[in-house]
Design an enzyme around this catalytic site. Structure first.
Site, PDB file in Angstrom:
ATOM      1  N   SER A 559       0.902  -1.077   0.293  1.00  0.00           N
ATOM      2  CA  SER A 559      -0.463   0.556   0.316  1.00  0.00           C
ATOM      3  C   SER A 559       0.541   1.144  -0.127  1.00  0.00           C
ATOM      4  O   SER A 559       1.717   1.516  -0.955  1.00  0.00           O
ATOM      5  CB  SER A 559      -0.924  -0.186   1.052  1.00  0.00           C
ATOM      6  N   ASP A 647      -9.357  -5.356  -5.169  1.00  0.00           N
ATOM      7  CA  ASP A 647      -8.670  -4.299  -4.183  1.00  0.00           C
ATOM      8  C   ASP A 647      -9.465  -3.053  -4.425  1.00  0.00           C
ATOM      9  O   ASP A 647      -9.438  -2.958  -5.355  1.00  0.00           O
ATOM     10  CB  ASP A 647      -7.309  -4.422  -4.406  1.00  0.00           C
ATOM     11  N   HIS A 679      -6.846  -6.122  -0.230  1.00  0.00           N
ATOM     12  CA  HIS A 679      -5.595  -5.480  -0.266  1.00  0.00           C
ATOM     13  C   HIS A 679      -4.751  -5.627   0.858  1.00  0.00           C
ATOM     14  O   HIS A 679      -3.881  -6.128   0.517  1.00  0.00           O
ATOM     15  CB  HIS A 679      -6.603  -3.382   0.187  1.00  0.00           C
TER      16      HIS A 679
END
Length: 702
Positions: A559, A647, A679
Site C-alpha cells: 500500500s 482490492d 488490499h
C-alpha cells in the site's frame, strides 16, 4: 533454500498461535479465590489454507485474603477447536454463552449453559434480515444486564425495504439497482440494522427508530435493558471506506426499544468504541476529527449517564514528551474497565512500541503497565490488552524474536508495579538481535510547519551471519501511511532474518505513536518527507551497524509502503538492488476515481476534501508529481509486484500501470495476480505465495 523448504519455513513461522480474546470468571472457595480464564487463539493452517480458532481453559488460584497474588496456575486443558463460530459472548452473571455460527450458509444463534444447549435460532430461516455482521467495524453480540436479551447487527432485508424479488412488484426493475457498500473488506456491508433476540419469548426482531441517514454498529445495552447505545456512521451523500479509517463522521446514539432515538455526542465528529462501566454509571468512547488523516490520535471521552454531561478523560497528544504517553491510536478492547469503575485500561502505539496503559478517572493520570525493564533478557516490544475482568488483565505479548505469548496480571495499587505471570510460553523463540533506532532529520529535511519532530525505526538481524562478512539489508516499510511498525512478531520479518538477511522497519514522520503533530506533518508531503525519512533511517542503520552490506539493499512494502518502496528505487536508482511490493500506490491521480477513500487522495496531496469535489487540473498535477510513476523512467532495480484483484482501496490497475511502464523500458519486472484477494492480501494461500516469491526474488537479485 528450495521452494519446498521455503514453504515449510513459512508454515512454521506463520503457524504460531496468537491469543485473540479472553474471558475471566471468578469463584470464592474456602481459603482461596479461583479465577477461570478461557482464552481464544487464532492459527494459520497451510493444509486447509485457512485460519483456525481454538479455545484453552486456565485455572488460577489466589489467596482469599490477597486475591491479587496468583499462588498457583493449574495446567491448561486440551485445546478445543471453535469450528464455524463467527461471534461469541458470555453473560456476566449466569455465565451463559451465546454463539453465532455459520452452518452450510445458515446463521445459527445458540445459547449454552452448564447443562448444554438451551436455545437455538436459525436466523437465516427466520428471514427477518440479511447476513449477520461479524466484522470488528460494525459487529457485536451483547448480553442485556437482565440476561434475557441479545443484541447483534445484520444487513437489512432487501425484501422488507421494498426492493422485492422477481415476480413481486418492482422486483425486475430494481434487481440491478446499485447498492453502496462500506468499501475495502466491508464489500458485503451496506445497510446495517440492530437486531434483538428475546430469550424469554423466543422472538427475533429488528429495532426501529435508527435515523435514516446513519448506519448503526458497535451496539451495547444500557443498564436498564430497555434501550441500547450504538455508533451511527453517516452515509449521506455517499459512503466512504471505513476499514482503517477513524475519521468518518459518526455519533453516539441511544435508542429505546420503543423506537425513540437520541444523539449523545457532538456534531461533525468521529466516534467509536463505546464501553460501559461495570457500575453502569459512565460510558467512555473514542473521539476524533472528521476527514484529514484517515488514522489519527484520538481523545477519550466520558459520558456521565445520570447528568448527561460529557467530559474529556484523555485529550489528543500533539507532541509527547520523551518516554511519556503518546496518545490513543487504537480501538478499545470490549472489556477495559477496572472493577471499581474508576480506571480504564488500553493498548496503544508509543514510538516503535505497542504499550499497555491505565488512566485513572479521578486524577486523569496515565501510567504504563508493561514491565520491559524488569527482565532485560525478555523485552516485549508489543503489549496488546485482550480483556480486563475482575481486575485481572489478560495480554498478548510478542517481539521480533518471540511469537505471541499469553500473560496475566492484576491491576496494581497506586504507584505499584504489576506482577506479570506468563501462562503460555511460545513454542519456540529465535536467536535474532533487534534494536531501536531514534532518527532526527537534518535541518534541510525539517518540516517548517512542524519543526523539531523526530521518528524511529528498529533493526532485526541474525545473531550470527551465515558465512558472510556483511549482511544484506531489507528495508520493510509499513503502509497507511498513518499506522505503525511495532517491535512485534512478524512472520515475514522472521523468515527473512532466518534466511540470513537483516530487516529495517521504519516509522517515518506521519506514523502513529509519535503524536498528532507528526501525523499532520505528512499532509501534503507524501512522496517527499516520508521518502527522505526512510532513506535517512537506512543511512543511519548503515552508519551505526558496520555488519550491514551497503551494496546489497532491497526494499519491500504494501500500500503506502509500496508507494514509498517504488519512490525509493526511482529517486535513488543506484542505491537499491531489488524491490517487492504488494498493492502499491503508483499514480495518485489515476487512483482518485477508483479508491474507496477518495477523501484521503485529496488530503494526502494537501487539498481539502468535500463530497461534491470535482477534480481540478491543479490537484491532478500535484497528485501525479507526488507519485512514484513520475520517477519510473529512472528505476533500475528489478521489481516484483503482487496485486489483489478485489482490492477496493488501491486498484490493482495501479500496479499494472507500473508493470507496463517498466516492461516498455525492458526493466526487470514480475507480476503476481491474486484474483480472489483484496488490499491486505490476507488469504493464507496468498500469503504463502507472496512469501515464497519475495524470498526467491530477493535471493536472485541480492
Amino acid at each position: 533454500m528450495e521452494p519446498r523448504q521455503l514453504t515449510g519455513l513459512f508454515g512454521q513461522l506463520s503457524g504460531f498461535p496468537a491469543p485473540v480474546g479472553a474471558h475471566v470468571t471468578e469463584e470464592q472457595l474456602e481459603g482461596v479465590r479461583i479465577y477461570r480464564l478461557a482464552a481464544e487463539w487464532g492459527q494459520s493452517d497451510l493444509v486447509r489454507g485457512s485460519r483456525l480458532r481454538f479455545s484453552q481453559q486456565w485455572t488460577l488460584i489466589a489467596d482469599s485474603n490477597n486475591h491479587q497474588t496468583i499462588r498457583t496456575v493449574l495446567p491448561p486443558g486440551t485445546c478445543a477447536p471453535l469450528s464455524a463460530e463467527l461471534l461469541s459472548s458470555r453473560s456476566p452473571v449466569q455465565h451463559l454463552r451465546a454463539v453465532l455460527k455459520d452452518i452450510s450458509g445458515h446463521h445459527l444463534l445458540e445459547v449454552w449453559d452448564h447443562h448444554g444447549l438451551t436455545k437455538c435460532f436459525n436466523l437465516t430461516a427466520l428471514n427477518n434480515h440479511g447476513r449477520v455482521y461479524e466484522d470488528a467495524q460494525f459487529g457485536c453480540l451483547s448480553w442485556s444486564p437482565c440476561e434475557n436479551k441479545l443484541l447483534y447487527i445484520a444487513e437489512k432485508s432487501k425484501i422488507s425495504s421494498g426492493e422485492g424479488q422477481d415476480g413481486e412488484s418492482g422486483g425486475r426493475k430494481d434487481r440491478s439497482v446499485y447498492w453502496e457498500d462500506w468499501g475495502e473488506a466491508l464489500t458485503n456491508k451496506s445497510v446495517p440494522v440492530i437486531c434483538v433476540v428475546d430469550l424469554q419469548n423466543d422472538t427475533v426482531g429488528v429495532l426501529q427508530g435508527v435515523p435514516a441517514d446513519v448506519s448503526p454498529g458497535q451496539a451495547l445495552w444500557a443498564p436498564d435493558s430497555q434501550s441500547v447505545f450504538f455508533i451511527g456512521w453517516y452515509h449521506e451523500p455517499f459512503r466512504l471506506g471505513l476499514k482503517f479509517c477513524s475519521n468518518r463522521r459518526s455519533a453516539l446514539f441511544r435508542l429505546d426499544l420503543d423506537g425513540s432515538c437520541e444523539r449523545l455526542s457532538g456534531e461533525n465528529l468521529s466516534v467509536s468504541c463505546p464501553r460501559l462501566s461495570p457500575d453502569g454509571s459512565t460510558l467512555v468512547y473514542l473521539q476524533g476529527a472528521v476527514f484529514g488523516p484517515h488514522s489519527q490520535c484520538l481523545s477519550l471521552q466520558q459520558l456521565d449517564l445520570s447528568s448527561r454531561r460529557t467530559s474529556t478523560l484523555l485529550d489528543v497528544v500533539c507532541r509527547p514528551q520523551p518516554g511519556q504517553f503518546a496518545g490513543i491510536y487504537e480501538a478499545l478492547p470490549s472489556c477495559c474497565w477496572s472493577a471499581d469503575s474508576q480506571k480504564v485500561i488500553f493498548s496503544s502505539a508509543r514510538r516503535n512500541w505497542k504499550d499497555l496503559f491505565l488512566v485513572d478517572r479521578r486524577s486523569k493520570k496515565v501510567s504504563s503497565l508493561s514491565d520491559n525493564l524488569s527482565d532485560p533478557l525478555q523485552v516485549y516490544g508489543s503489549w496488546k490488552l485482550l480483556t480486563v475482568q475482575r481486575d485481572l488483565m489478560v495480554v498478548s505479548c510478542s517481539s521480533p524474536n518471540t511469537p505471541p505469548t499469553l500473560r496475566v496480571g492484576f491491576l496494581p495499587a497506586a504507584g505499584a508495579a504489576v506482577t506479570w505471570r506468563t501462562l503460555q510460553e511460545p513454542i519456540m523463540t529465535f536467536d535474532f538481535q533487534w534494536s531501536i533506532l531514534d532518527v532526527s532529520p537534518p535541518p534541510e529535511e525539517d518540516n517548517n510547519h512542524y519543526s523539531g519532530l523526530d521518528f524511529g525505526a528498529f533493526l532485526v538481524k541474525p545473531s550470527r551471519p551465515l558465512g558472510e562478512s556483511r549482511t544484506p539489508l531489507v528495508v520493510f516499510i509499513h503502509g497507511g501511511p498513518h499506522s505503525q511498525s511495532p517491535a512485534e512478531w512478524n512472520f515475514t520479518t522472521a523468515g527473512l532474518v532466518k534466511l540470513g538477511l537483516a530487516v529495517l522497519m521504519v516509522n517515518y514522520r506521519g506514523s502513529t505513536g509519535f503524536g498528532q503533530d507528526s501525523i499532520l506533518s505528512l499532509i501534503g508531503q507524501i512522496g517527499n518527507q516520508d521518502v527522505k525519512d526512510v532513506q535517512r533511517a537506512v543511512l543511519t542503520a548503515l552508519q551505526t551497524h558496520a555488519c550491514l552490506d551497503p551494496k546489497r539493499l532491497a526494499v519491500i512494502g504494501g500500500s503506502h509502503g509500496g508507494f514509498l518502496s517504488c519512490h525509493l528505487i526511482g529517486q535513488y536508482p543506484d542505491f537499491y538492488r531489488a524491490c517487492a511490493v504488494r498493492n502499491p500506490v503508483i499514480n495518485a491521480a489515476t487512483l482518485l476515481g477508483t479508491s474507496d477513500i477518495v477523501d484521503w487522495r485529496y488530503t494526502s496531496a494537501g487539498f481539502p476534501f468535500s463530497y461534491d469535489q470535482i477534480p481540478s487540473a491543479e490537484a491532478l498535477a500535484a497528485m501525479l508529481h507526488k507519485s512514484p510513476i513520475s520517477h519510473a523512467a529512472q528505476i533500475k532495480a528489478p521489481v516484483l509486484l503482487m496485486l489483489g484483484g478485489r482490492d477496493r482501496r488501491v486498484s490493482p490497475h495501479q500496479g499494472l500501470e507500473l508493470y507496463k511502464a517498466l516492461k516498455s523500458r525492458g526493466s526487470p519486472v514480475r507480476l503476481l495476480w491474486f484474483p480472489e484477494d483484496g488490499h491486505s492480501l490476507s488469504r493464507v494461500d496468498t500469503q504463502e505465495d507472496c512469501f515464497l516469491n519475495t524470498v526467491l526474488w530477493l535471493n536472485q537479485h541480492l
